[in-house]
Design an enzyme around this catalytic site. Structure first.
Site, PDB file in Angstrom:
ATOM      1  N   LYS A 281     -19.316  86.027  98.661  1.00 17.87           N
ATOM      2  CA  LYS A 281     -19.396  84.624  99.045  1.00 17.87           C
ATOM      3  C   LYS A 281     -18.013  84.137  99.477  1.00 17.87           C
ATOM      4  O   LYS A 281     -17.019  84.380  98.799  1.00 17.87           O
ATOM      5  CB  LYS A 281     -19.917  83.793  97.867  1.00 17.87           C
ATOM      6  CG  LYS A 281     -20.615  82.524  98.275  1.00 17.87           C
ATOM      7  CD  LYS A 281     -21.398  81.928  97.124  1.00 17.87           C
ATOM      8  CE  LYS A 281     -22.243  80.756  97.604  1.00 17.87           C
ATOM      9  NZ  LYS A 281     -22.992  80.122  96.522  1.00 17.87           N
ATOM     10  N   GLU A 366     -36.578  74.987  87.336  1.00 17.28           N
ATOM     11  CA  GLU A 366     -36.721  73.625  86.810  1.00 17.28           C
ATOM     12  C   GLU A 366     -37.957  73.460  85.919  1.00 17.28           C
ATOM     13  O   GLU A 366     -37.920  72.731  84.920  1.00 17.28           O
ATOM     14  CB  GLU A 366     -36.780  72.626  87.968  1.00 17.28           C
ATOM     15  CG  GLU A 366     -35.478  72.456  88.718  1.00 17.28           C
ATOM     16  CD  GLU A 366     -35.223  73.510  89.775  1.00 17.28           C
ATOM     17  OE1 GLU A 366     -34.145  73.488  90.395  1.00 17.28           O
ATOM     18  OE2 GLU A 366     -36.116  74.368  89.976  1.00 17.28           O
ATOM     19  N   ARG A 394     -39.868  69.457  91.337  1.00 16.99           N
ATOM     20  CA  ARG A 394     -40.487  70.765  91.145  1.00 16.99           C
ATOM     21  C   ARG A 394     -41.114  70.893  89.755  1.00 16.99           C
ATOM     22  O   ARG A 394     -41.854  71.839  89.493  1.00 16.99           O
ATOM     23  CB  ARG A 394     -39.432  71.868  91.338  1.00 16.99           C
ATOM     24  CG  ARG A 394     -38.543  71.643  92.538  1.00 16.99           C
ATOM     25  CD  ARG A 394     -37.588  72.793  92.756  1.00 16.99           C
ATOM     26  NE  ARG A 394     -38.164  73.720  93.719  1.00 16.99           N
ATOM     27  CZ  ARG A 394     -37.642  74.897  94.014  1.00 16.99           C
ATOM     28  NH1 ARG A 394     -36.566  75.309  93.397  1.00 16.99           N
ATOM     29  NH2 ARG A 394     -38.197  75.675  94.907  1.00 16.99           N
TER      30      ARG A 394
END
Length: 623
Positions: A281, A366, A394
């Site tokens: 990354k 979640e 969600r």
């Protein structure tokens, strides 16, 4: 090289040396743009070579690709006709920060939330098959997104159907925060096992030494050798193969030639394939490689030094919440904190440092976070779940079924409520008041400033109720924050401004209280301003006692089902004939831009509201 690109098809004609030059030019363009506009720099820097390798092998005029979340799709945007407009990224009226179907024919599926790519890609593949088309479909998903349950539901279904779906696992060992859980540990063990790493190196060296004309059978044989020989000895029954996928990797996600060889051969297979690609990354920009979390989603910064440019500002609401939960937890040993892969973003990092045994990061899950909290509450703890408003959507069923139906004392802290700015439609927290208000037993609070947020959190801890506290992104108003909060009377609103014989009573929610005060200053007649504080329970006493000739509600949320709708329902039920004028977000998705631009777009500035009130008053609409 970048200027010479006229279509994505041009990439299939480029040599490796040209693609490497192109990778460097793309990084420069992304860096120049994101340093000025903000955005997701580290994820997109990590996938430059991966994207180029994909576009140099597949034909996306017939094939399709779905990028999970979309944080990593800037190179994709640049290669698909948006190079010259890339400078408008995340600006009002410009390019969105995420793939969006209406923006480009190459954005095959709109994204913004995590763990959806495999489901969407499988759907696209089935659509291809049913319509007798033969395009390949690829899902690119990060290892962080793979912690989401939907990803595994899709993997299971795709493996069961045995369709030729190609899933690329972009393994950068980091989502927004450090990945957690058994899957992340499993991938780490695969990466770190000495035997596996040596076999991987031998495999990649073998590929590099092949002539392109000779790559077919030899690469497949080598892949089979690694797959059945090494993996069977080290990690028998790997999870992906158990789900019905042919597993290939890990391979270097920055080696274009290696990826081209793999992708070329895989494109000829007729079975589900998962290619494990390892990337870094922030690759190519030292500050982002060193601090990928800092540059995951970043504001304006100095591209030469990596220094993030911030103007002096009061503490953010997130920082106020962070201190409040730590202070409460020092006294109340039953307080535990839960987040879904965002300890820093939600302000729980300090809590995690001080109370590591009482902190739980569940990854991008979640639904699990909310039911985990319900279980903890049922067991006698006081769980606090900190999740962005847009992501709590969600877990609606878990809030309803697992928390509220059982009336369990879980505190849900909804950061980024309201309009969040440049991240746009997928990230605005516009719907929480409306969808939570329909659930019995829930209490919904919204502070007018940072001091009231601290007040509300302490009050929520003292009450044995399901509570949601919603607060906006960014800095507070700079008010003094009391170390010992004043007691908050549960379910009661407060007058910010109360006059005799008011013509208008403005009921404002949270961030809109300061706007309501400005409206009162603009209007040249008597106005009451009420800080709602509670979206639910509704303060019916203050509504019944209010004598104004016109009621006005202002909320930074959807009008459909929101706070204003609650007052409309109350007035109707009680047969109160006072006219009601509601301000909020209309029945539409709001695009990206600065928060100020979006408030103006939605008619939520003091000037817009005052003008509308004067118009209604002049028309004589009153009781």
């Amino acid at each position: 090289m970048l200027e010479s690109l006229n279509s994505p098809a041009d990439l299939r004609k480029m040599r490796i040396s040209e693609l490497k030059i192109l990778a460097s030019e793309i990084r420069h363009l992304i860096l120049d743009t994101v340093s000025e506009n903000g955005g997701h720099l580290a994820p997109s820097f990590g996938t430059v070579e991966l994207t180029l390798a994909l576009y140099s092998i597949f034909d996306f005029d017939k094939d399709k690709i779905v990028w999970d979340v979309g944080h990593q799709a800037y190179t994709h945007k640049i290669l698909t006709g948006r190079r010259d407009s890339f400078h408008t990224l995340r600006k009002f009226g410009g390019l969105t920060g995420f793939p969006k179907r209406s923006e480009s024919p190459y954005d095959f599926f709109g994204v913004g939330h995590s763990s959806t790519s495999i489901s969407a890609a499988l759907g696209l593949l089935l659509a291809e098959e049913i319509q007798h088309k033969n395009g390949k479909v690829i899902a690119v998903i990060g290892d962080g997104a793979l912690t989401g349950g939907e990803a595994f539901e899709a993997l299971n279904h795709a493996g069961q159907l045995k369709k030729n779906l190609i899933v690329i696992l972009n393994d950068n060992e980091m989502s927004i925060a450090k990945n957690v859980g058994a899957l992340s540990e499993y991938l780490s063990e695969v990466r770190l096992n000495p035997q596996y790493r040596q076999a991987k190196k031998d495999f990649e060296n073998f590929i590099k030494n092949l002539n392109l004309s000779d790559i077919g059978d030899k690469i497949l044989n080598a892949a089979q050798s690694v797959r059945y020989g090494v993996k069977s000895a080290i990690v028998p029954g790997t999870i992906f193969e158990a789900l019905g996928f042919t597993y290939i990797g890990p391979i270097d996600g920055h080696d274009i030639k290696v990826m081209q060889g793999i992708f070329s051969r895989v494109s000829e297979l007729d079975e589900p394939v998962l290619i494990h690609v390892h990337t870094t990354k922030g690759k190519g920009y030292a500050p982002a490689e060193k601090s990928p979390e800092k540059f995951h989603g970043v504001g304006k910064f100095n591209k030469d030094t990596g220094e993030i440019l911030k103007k002096p500002a009061p503490p953010t609401y997130t920082e106020i919440f962070s201190k409040a939960i730590v202070d409460c937890a020092k006294v109340n040993k039953k307080i535990v904190a839960i987040t879904a892969a965002m300890p820093s973003g939600t302000g729980l990092k300090k809590f995690a440092e001080k109370f590591p045994d009482r902190f739980f990061d569940v990854g991008i899950a979640e639904e699990h976070a909310v039911t985990l909290a319900a279980g903890m509450a049922a067991g006698g703890l006081r769980p606090v779940v900190a999740i962005y408003s847009t992501f709590i959507q969600r877990a609606y069923d878990q809030i309803l079924h697992d928390i509220c139906l059982q009336n369990l004392p879980v505190i849900i802290c909804l950061d980024r409520a309201g309009l969040v700015g440049e991240d746009g439609a997928t990230h605005h927290g516009a719907f929480d008041m409306a969808f939570l208000r329909t659930i019995p037993n829930i209490n919904i609070l919204a502070p007018k400033d940072e001091n009231e947020l601290r007040q509300m959190f302490f009050a929520a801890v003292e009450n044995e109720k399901p509570v949601a506290i919603r607060y906006p992104r960014g800095s507070g108003s700079g008010v003094e924050v009391d170390e010992i909060p004043q007691k908050l009377e549960w379910g009661k609103s407060e007058y910010i401004l109360q006059v005799e014989n008011p013509e208008v009573a403005i009921f404002a929610v949270g961030s809109m209280v300061s706007v309501a005060e400005k409206v009162a200053q603009i209007l040249n007649f008597p106005v009451n301003v009420i800080n709602a504080r509670f979206v639910k329970p509704l303060d019916k006493n203050i509504l019944s006692a209010e004598t104004a000739k016109l009621f006005v509600t202002i909320e930074e949320g959807t009008l459909s089902g929101g706070y204003g709708a609650a007052i409309a329902e109350f007035l109707e039920d009680e047969k109160i004939s006072t006219p009601l004028l509601r301000f909020g977000i209309n029945d539409k998705f709001v695009e990206h831009g600065t928060r100020a631009e979006l408030l103006n777009l939605c008619g939520l500035t003091a000037e817009n509201i005052a003008e509308k009130i004067l118009e209604v008053r002049n028309l004589g609409i009153r009781s």
